[in-house]
Design a protein around this motif. Structure first.
Motif: not given
Lengths: 514, 311
Positions: A451, A447-448, A353-354, A351
């Protein structure tokens, strides 16, 4: 070669009673290599004794059995984590066998006509239908299914906790690297068992999980399409895959697990347990309870208690209600979709991963390859090889039978906690939609955040753990003691010396204890 | 060798002597016996109760609780027994070297073995050929492995969509343009392949003036009806969520987000390439046909996707 040695071994190591036909062994226990005061069960009891003699005359196993019962097991709760895993596995085998008698590994479409009204008339696979039948019609079927699923969750959790204990105490050091490698293999097998079992009911969630697994297989460079096709038996969703998965789940993986667990335990038996530093414990002995009766009673008691807890979970806490997800339909997806927790970290990797994908010279490296194959491979490969990595770093290739307390090797503890922190962030990222809905934060923002956290949190965890361990180590000059026990203090050369109870030194140390 | 008494700091009591029936129990022992007995009784009662509940068709929860009591009573009883009524004195066992010193006999055997091995170790050519034989066997073992699935061939490159395929819904009936409101979305298939995992497609209606497709693909989206593959280009999940206000498609599995107006270019999440667009044409009767298949492979990427091989 070994057979030759055994056959020509000294005669006095064999039990003469079998040859002479004298009941029992007339020699004193000590002469038979038995060091304790317990008689073997069956001695002096006519029927049992007779049966024991019958088999001993034909196998010569009684001496081994007697010695085995005298074996000493260290007395610490953390040694029971592996036992919990083994006992959950027993529950899995028993309940799983029951389930196989009802499950149909078959994707032939059929119309559901069972008692669950909302799905009546729906087209479902035969596999899904049989799971519905098991859950709603077979008496105690739902109980067995839920116990099986909960036991799987406990199984993996117990393995991971056991592994964490082994890691943090340095129990994997020589000579136990072998068992670390086998044990880690068992963890992978357990994950495979979990995922394959989760996928069998052919419900919407499990079908989606398989779709993702198929895509990860497809992403392997060069052999991906072939590998995926051979493994899944064609393009997803292939008709025969559930029956293939069934064979994997009920035969191949359990067989490998049984074999692996047997070797794992055999090696523990041969190498004897490690033990914590404590009164009387040295590198050259084992202090604890004998297998019979002390350790046997505890283990048997723990077995029944483990079963009791799993039964409670299976009886009271609903798990994997496939009737709520519905049958697998390839063009439908559930949201929010969550795998079982032990796959959550992999889901998190996928989810967060860019969307980077490289094409060079006509070769595309698909996006899921790095988060879905490379990074899990590095994380697991690194942990798998850890005993050798650590030995290389420290240069310590000696045998160790006394365990470190986690704080006694601060950088190891810090590394272990750091790796655990990575998995924690990954698992949270795998639930970003649920967390986002719960906190009212957009999934994109979350999500950011993850990360960033996946890099920052492990580093923070590393330094915090390191600092705490160093602090504990500095205070650790206090004697390791228990009330009424012998006080030991570590000396400059790394050995232990006894502090006499009434010495001024001991009292001063006691006073300094937190 | 029995370790020093009281090594573990527990109060000591000598259990090693002969126990005689009728010897008076200490009060702790008596209490422990009562507890263990009561726990075993719990198991006994719960076990029979479970059978009764089962026979009268009892529910999962009650059976679960009774099963817990049955196993829990037994487990707890045995643990209490071991802690209170068995010796808890710690004992010490010596550790022996894992690799013992070889005996003279073992050394002699090893010498004999070495001698015997000479007849094997010197035959370098034969050993080489032996490895070759194993390699050949390994190659032969590929036969059952390769039978496990069909060659991927072109299967990853093409779907059931053909030039002229009628666009139908899940019910197999042609989709009527008028049935789809603005910002509406429907899952469609080529006629004859309803439910097909690879051919699943989303037909979305957007205000035509908002569409910013590449010039050569504007004609593929008549009157703002635009069709994209429903198979996520990340991991193949059905792209099932449509946020109409933002005109974005979102995959529920890993939150890959695609801008419908811009040709389904990924704007967030792990997907790396757009959802392939299906060229469609509005028919005079208000239904749609495909002008051809998808221009590129649908679903997750694979290594030879661009070189177009198809091994």
């Amino acid at each position: 070669m070994s057979g030759g040695v055994a056959a020509s071994g000294p005669a006095d190591e064999r039990v003469p009673s079998s040859d002479a036909g004298v009941p029992g062994d007339a020699r004193p226990l000590a002469d038979r290599g038995v060091t304790g005061g317990y008689a073997a069960p069956g001695e002096n009891i006519p029927i049992v004794g007779g049966a024991v003699r019958f088999f001993d005359e034909r196998t010569g196993l009684a001496t081994f059995g007697r010695n085995a019962l005298q074996k000493v097991f260290p007395d610490h709760w953390s040694f029971l984590l592996g036992e919990v895993a083994a006992f959950s596995f027993v529950v899995l085998l028993l309940t799983g066998t029951f389930l196989t008698l009802f499950f149909r590994p078959d994707t032939t479409p059929t119309t559901y006509a069972g008692p669950y009204v909302p799905l009546r008339g729906a087209t479902v696979s035969s596999a899904f239908d049989s799971v519905m039948q098991l859950s709603f019609v077979v008496r105690a079927g739902l109980l067995m299914r839920q116990i099986h699923h909960w036991a799987a969750l406990i199984f993996v959790a117990a393995i991971v906790t056991h592994l964490a204990r082994i890691f943090l105490t340095g129990a994997f050091r020589r000579p136990r690297e072998v068992n670390w490698i086998i044990g880690f293999g068992l963890l992978l097998l357990a994950l495979g068992e979990g995922f394959s079992g989760y996928s069998l009911p052919d419900d919407l969630l499990s079908g989606t999980g398989l779709r993702i697994a198929y895509s990860a297989a497809l992403s392997i460079p060069f052999i991906g399409p072939w590998f995926a096709s051979l493994f899944f038996g064609g393009a997803f969703p292939s008709a025969g895959f559930i029956s293939r998965l069934f064979v994997i789940h009920v035969m191949l993986l359990p067989g490998a697990l049984i074999g692996g667990i047997s070797i794992h335990l055999l090696i523990v038996w041969l190498q004897k347990h490690t033990q914590y530093k404590g009164p009387g414990a040295t590198e050259h002995n084992v202090v604890g309870l004998r297998l019979w009766p002390g350790q046997t009673f505890r283990s048997v008691g723990l077995f029944f208690l483990t079963v009791a807890v799993i039964a409670l979970l299976g009886g009271l806490f609903q798990i994997n209600p496939v009737w709520e997800y519905g049958p697998f339909v390839p063009y439908t997806a559930a949201s929010p979709a969550q795998p079982d927790y032990y796959i959550g970290w992999l889901e998190g990797l996928l989810r967060m991963a860019p969307g980077w994908q490289v094409t060079l010279f006509g070769v595309t490296i698909p996006e899921p390859f790095v988060p879905g194959v490379v990074i899990p491979g590095l994380l697991f490969g690194g942990l798998w090889a850890w005993p050798f990595i650590e030995a290389r770093i420290t240069g310590d290739h000696r045998e160790h039978h006394l365990l470190d307390w986690p704080w006694e090797a601060p950088w190891r503890a810090a590394t272990g906690v750091g790796i655990a922190a990575i998995f924690v962030v990954l698992m949270l990222a795998g639930a970003n939609d649920v967390i986002g809905a719960w906190l009212g934060i957009p999934v994109e923002t979350l999500t950011v955040v993850f990360r960033v956290l996946v890099f920052v949190f492990p580093v923070v965890a590393w330094f915090v753990t390191y600092g705490l361990a160093r602090g504990r180590l500095r205070r650790g000059s206090a004697p390791i003691s228990r009330p009424g026990g012998i006080a030991l203090r570590r000396n400059a050369s790394g050995g232990f010396e006894e502090i006499h109870e009434r010495s001024a030194e001991a009292i001063a140390h006691r006073a300094g204890e937190p | 060798m029995i370790g020093p008494a009281g090594l573990d700091g527990r109060p000591e009591r000598d259990y090693s002597g002969p126990r005689v029936r009728g010897l008076p129990l200490t009060s702790e022992e008596y209490r422990a016996q009562v507890i263990v007995g009561a726990l075993f009784a719990v198991t006994m009662v719960a076990g029979f109760a479970l059978l009764v509940v089962y026979l009268v068709g009892g529910d999962t929860q009650v059976q679960g609780i009774l099963l817990t009591l049955a196993f829990g009573g037994l487990g707890a009883g045995i643990v209490v027994w071991s802690q209170r009524l068995l010796p808890t004195r710690l004992v010490t066992e010596d550790r022996h070297p894992l690799q013992p010193e070889p005996t003279a006999e073992a050394l002699a055997t090893a010498d004999a073995t070495r001698e015997a091995e000479a007849g094997f170790a010197r035959r370098h050519l034969l050993i080489g050929l032996l490895f070759g034989a194993f390699a050949g066997l390994g190659a032969a073992l590929l036969i059952p492995v390769l039978s496990l699935g069909p060659a991927p061939g072109r299967s990853l490159f093409v779907t059931a969509w053909r030039k002229g395929s009628r666009v139908v819904g899940i019910d197999g009936k042609p989709v009527q343009a008028s049935a789809l409101p603005i910002d509406g979305v429907v899952t469609v298939f080529p006629e004859g392949a309803v439910g097909d995992a690879m051919a699943q497609t989303l037909l979305i209606r957007v205000p035509p003036d908002l569409l910013r497709l590449p010039a050569d693909r504007m004609a593929w989206a008549p009157d703002g009806y635009v069709a994209y593959s429903k198979v996520c280009t990340h991991a193949g999940c059905p792209v099932g969520l449509y946020r109409a206000i933002e005109h974005r498609l979102i995959c529920p599995c890993h939150q890959s987000t695609f801008d419908v107006l811009d040709g389904a270019i990924p704007s967030f999440g792990p997907a790396a390439r757009p959802l392939p667009q299906l060229p469609i044409q509005l028919q005079p009767d208000g239904t749609f046909v495909a002008l051809g298949g998808f221009p590129e492979p649908v679903g997750p990427s694979f290594w030879n996707m661009t070189s177009g091989g198809g091994a």
